[in-house]
Write a protein that holds these residues in place. Structure first.
Motif, PDB file in Angstrom:
ATOM      1  N   VAL A   1       0.825  -1.204   0.000  1.00 34.26           N
ATOM      2  CA  VAL A   1       0.000   0.000   0.000  1.00 34.26           C
ATOM      3  C   VAL A   1       0.862   1.259   0.000  1.00 34.26           C
ATOM      4  O   VAL A   1       0.435   2.322  -0.451  1.00 34.26           O
ATOM      5  CB  VAL A   1      -0.967  -0.020   1.208  1.00 34.26           C
ATOM      6  CG1 VAL A   1      -1.659   1.316   1.380  1.00 34.26           C
ATOM      7  CG2 VAL A   1      -2.004  -1.120   1.017  1.00 34.26           C
ATOM      8  N   LEU A   2       2.110   1.137   0.487  1.00 34.92           N
ATOM      9  CA  LEU A   2       2.996   2.307   0.520  1.00 34.92           C
ATOM     10  C   LEU A   2       3.277   2.864  -0.870  1.00 34.92           C
ATOM     11  O   LEU A   2       3.652   4.043  -0.996  1.00 34.92           O
ATOM     12  CB  LEU A   2       4.323   1.946   1.210  1.00 34.92           C
ATOM     13  CG  LEU A   2       4.260   1.608   2.698  1.00 34.92           C
ATOM     14  CD1 LEU A   2       5.638   1.217   3.209  1.00 34.92           C
ATOM     15  CD2 LEU A   2       3.710   2.776   3.504  1.00 34.92           C
ATOM     16  N   ILE A   3       3.115   2.041  -1.913  1.00 30.90           N
ATOM     17  CA  ILE A   3       3.401   2.548  -3.255  1.00 30.90           C
ATOM     18  C   ILE A   3       2.189   3.255  -3.853  1.00 30.90           C
ATOM     19  O   ILE A   3       2.211   3.647  -5.020  1.00 30.90           O
ATOM     20  CB  ILE A   3       3.886   1.434  -4.206  1.00 30.90           C
ATOM     21  CG1 ILE A   3       2.736   0.466  -4.540  1.00 30.90           C
ATOM     22  CG2 ILE A   3       5.063   0.687  -3.617  1.00 30.90           C
ATOM     23  CD1 ILE A   3       3.087  -0.519  -5.627  1.00 30.90           C
TER      24      ILE A   3
ATOM     25  N   PHE B   1       4.304   9.749   3.830  1.00 30.66           N
ATOM     26  CA  PHE B   1       3.219  10.694   3.539  1.00 30.66           C
ATOM     27  C   PHE B   1       3.759  12.114   3.437  1.00 30.66           C
ATOM     28  O   PHE B   1       3.424  12.847   2.493  1.00 30.66           O
ATOM     29  CB  PHE B   1       2.153  10.611   4.630  1.00 30.66           C
ATOM     30  CG  PHE B   1       1.056  11.635   4.483  1.00 30.66           C
ATOM     31  CD1 PHE B   1      -0.002  11.404   3.617  1.00 30.66           C
ATOM     32  CD2 PHE B   1       1.080  12.814   5.217  1.00 30.66           C
ATOM     33  CE1 PHE B   1      -1.014  12.346   3.476  1.00 30.66           C
ATOM     34  CE2 PHE B   1       0.083  13.758   5.087  1.00 30.66           C
ATOM     35  CZ  PHE B   1      -0.979  13.521   4.214  1.00 30.66           C
ATOM     36  N   SER B   2       4.600  12.495   4.390  1.00 30.82           N
ATOM     37  CA  SER B   2       5.149  13.856   4.391  1.00 30.82           C
ATOM     38  C   SER B   2       6.001  14.120   3.153  1.00 30.82           C
ATOM     39  O   SER B   2       6.003  15.230   2.616  1.00 30.82           O
ATOM     40  CB  SER B   2       5.979  14.091   5.658  1.00 30.82           C
ATOM     41  OG  SER B   2       5.183  13.946   6.814  1.00 30.82           O
TER      42      SER B   2
ATOM     43  N   VAL C   1      -7.039   9.438   7.624  1.00 22.01           N
ATOM     44  CA  VAL C   1      -8.188   9.035   6.806  1.00 22.01           C
ATOM     45  C   VAL C   1      -7.736   8.092   5.693  1.00 22.01           C
ATOM     46  O   VAL C   1      -8.344   7.042   5.456  1.00 22.01           O
ATOM     47  CB  VAL C   1      -8.890  10.276   6.213  1.00 22.01           C
ATOM     48  CG1 VAL C   1      -9.915   9.851   5.154  1.00 22.01           C
ATOM     49  CG2 VAL C   1      -9.576  11.073   7.304  1.00 22.01           C
ATOM     50  N   VAL C   2      -6.645   8.464   5.004  1.00 24.31           N
ATOM     51  CA  VAL C   2      -6.120   7.637   3.920  1.00 24.31           C
ATOM     52  C   VAL C   2      -5.745   6.253   4.441  1.00 24.31           C
ATOM     53  O   VAL C   2      -6.092   5.227   3.837  1.00 24.31           O
ATOM     54  CB  VAL C   2      -4.904   8.312   3.262  1.00 24.31           C
ATOM     55  CG1 VAL C   2      -4.194   7.357   2.316  1.00 24.31           C
ATOM     56  CG2 VAL C   2      -5.331   9.573   2.520  1.00 24.31           C
ATOM     57  N   THR C   3      -5.048   6.225   5.575  1.00 26.19           N
ATOM     58  CA  THR C   3      -4.619   4.943   6.151  1.00 26.19           C
ATOM     59  C   THR C   3      -5.804   4.061   6.498  1.00 26.19           C
ATOM     60  O   THR C   3      -5.836   2.867   6.166  1.00 26.19           O
ATOM     61  CB  THR C   3      -3.761   5.184   7.403  1.00 26.19           C
ATOM     62  OG1 THR C   3      -2.621   5.975   7.055  1.00 26.19           O
ATOM     63  CG2 THR C   3      -3.305   3.866   8.007  1.00 26.19           C
ATOM     64  N   ALA C   4      -6.805   4.650   7.160  1.00 26.92           N
ATOM     65  CA  ALA C   4      -7.978   3.879   7.568  1.00 26.92           C
ATOM     66  C   ALA C   4      -8.737   3.348   6.352  1.00 26.92           C
ATOM     67  O   ALA C   4      -9.147   2.181   6.319  1.00 26.92           O
ATOM     68  CB  ALA C   4      -8.892   4.754   8.427  1.00 26.92           C
ATOM     69  N   VAL C   5      -8.904   4.199   5.344  1.00 29.34           N
ATOM     70  CA  VAL C   5      -9.635   3.786   4.138  1.00 29.34           C
ATOM     71  C   VAL C   5      -8.894   2.665   3.417  1.00 29.34           C
ATOM     72  O   VAL C   5      -9.501   1.683   2.963  1.00 29.34           O
ATOM     73  CB  VAL C   5      -9.850   4.997   3.207  1.00 29.34           C
ATOM     74  CG1 VAL C   5     -10.365   4.539   1.838  1.00 29.34           C
ATOM     75  CG2 VAL C   5     -10.832   5.968   3.827  1.00 29.34           C
ATOM     76  N   LEU C   6      -7.581   2.788   3.310  1.00 28.84           N
ATOM     77  CA  LEU C   6      -6.803   1.759   2.615  1.00 28.84           C
ATOM     78  C   LEU C   6      -6.851   0.430   3.360  1.00 28.84           C
ATOM     79  O   LEU C   6      -6.969  -0.634   2.738  1.00 28.84           O
ATOM     80  CB  LEU C   6      -5.355   2.220   2.444  1.00 28.84           C
ATOM     81  CG  LEU C   6      -5.132   3.354   1.439  1.00 28.84           C
ATOM     82  CD1 LEU C   6      -3.658   3.766   1.429  1.00 28.84           C
ATOM     83  CD2 LEU C   6      -5.570   2.950   0.036  1.00 28.84           C
TER      84      LEU C   6
END
Length: 271
Positions: free
Chosen positions: A84-86, A190-191, A231-236
């Motif tokens: 998911v990191l990509i 993310f940063s 939000v992005v992390t939770a959704v993914l």
């Protein structure tokens, strides 16, 4: 969008250098507006979003099945999380779709592929290397933590691994430390990437400038930006649960939203 922060113009005596992109302070309402714009882009060009999301979901499923085929099913979860990191790199095509919808340029697969292929000789390819490097770091730290807390051993199945990590003190420590380390790496990634990929797609900039601009965007508006990261992390994570199927829809929405968030966060001075 609220107040702007002036960007440095370069070191003394470097008047000929291009000015750094200007970073704008945003609010939670700006994130909500970006999400609404992202949803609108997805509705306007669903075929592109669904196709890119399906391709990414298939890649994630392939990673997990490969781990099982190699008798390393205990690495399925960390491998899926690492995959998911990509996401920022996979979303480049989505950024281009949003850019074309924004400018009124024609949308077609040949034009989209041509733009993405052109990035191989630009600075965006170096950002892909940064993402890959962090993914490799993630997998190495997973193996290190496995060795530290569970010893140098393999597990016959994912169920055996899961039973070990949720029913023993060592396993619980592995989960706690592993998720903490993963959260730190995810925040770093993310940063570095939240606005750098869209910036490099649109502007002929070096990837160091893009990463600095991305970090400045997070530092300038920490609450809305880190909130968006959660939000992005939770959704993914939720999207990965049903065999990555959720990513077919959620990835394009997140990608389009990121483009509009970039628009709100960054103002590029005219050359």
């Amino acid at each position: 969008m609220s107040e702007n922060n002036s960007a440095p113009m370069g070191a003394p005596g470097s008047e000929g250098l291009r000015p750094m992109p200007q970073v704008n302070r945003i609010t939670v309402n700006d994130v909500i507006d970006a999400l609404a714009a992202g949803l609108s882009d997805f509705r306007r060009a669903p075929v592109y979003g669904l196709a890119i999301g399906a391709f990414f979901a298939a890649g994630g499923l392939f990673v997990v099945l490969s781990a099982a085929a190699l008798n390393m099913s205990y690495l399925s979860y960390p491998a899926a999380a690492g995959f998911v990191l990509i996401g920022p790199f996979a979303a480049v095509g989505l950024y281009e779709v949003s850019r074309r919808l924004e400018t009124g340029e024609a949308l077609s697969w040949p034009k989209l592929f041509a733009t993405m292929w052109a990035q191989k000789s630009r600075e965006l390819s170096w950002m892909a290397f940064v993402v890959l490097f962090i993914q490799i770091m993630w997998m190495y730290q997973v193996r290190l933590l496995l060795a530290l807390f569970l010893g140098f051993r393999s597990f016959a199945s994912f169920d055996e691994f899961l039973t070990e990590v949720v029913s023993t003190p060592e396993g619980m420590m592995f989960l706690a430390v592993g998720h903490l380390a993963g959260a730190v790496l995810s925040l770093i990634l993310f940063s570095l990437t939240v606005v750098s990929f869209p910036l490099l797609l649109e502007e002929d900039r070096d990837f160091i400038t893009a990463m600095i601009t991305s970090v400045r965007a997070v530092v300038t508006s920490p609450l809305p930006m880190i909130g968006w990261a959660f939000v992005v992390t939770a959704v993914l994570i939720l999207s990965m649960i049903p065999a990555f199927i959720g990513l077919i829809v959620t990835l394009p929405i997140l990608g389009h939203t990121t483009w509009h968030l970039y628009r709100k966060c960054v103002t590029v001075p005219e050359a």
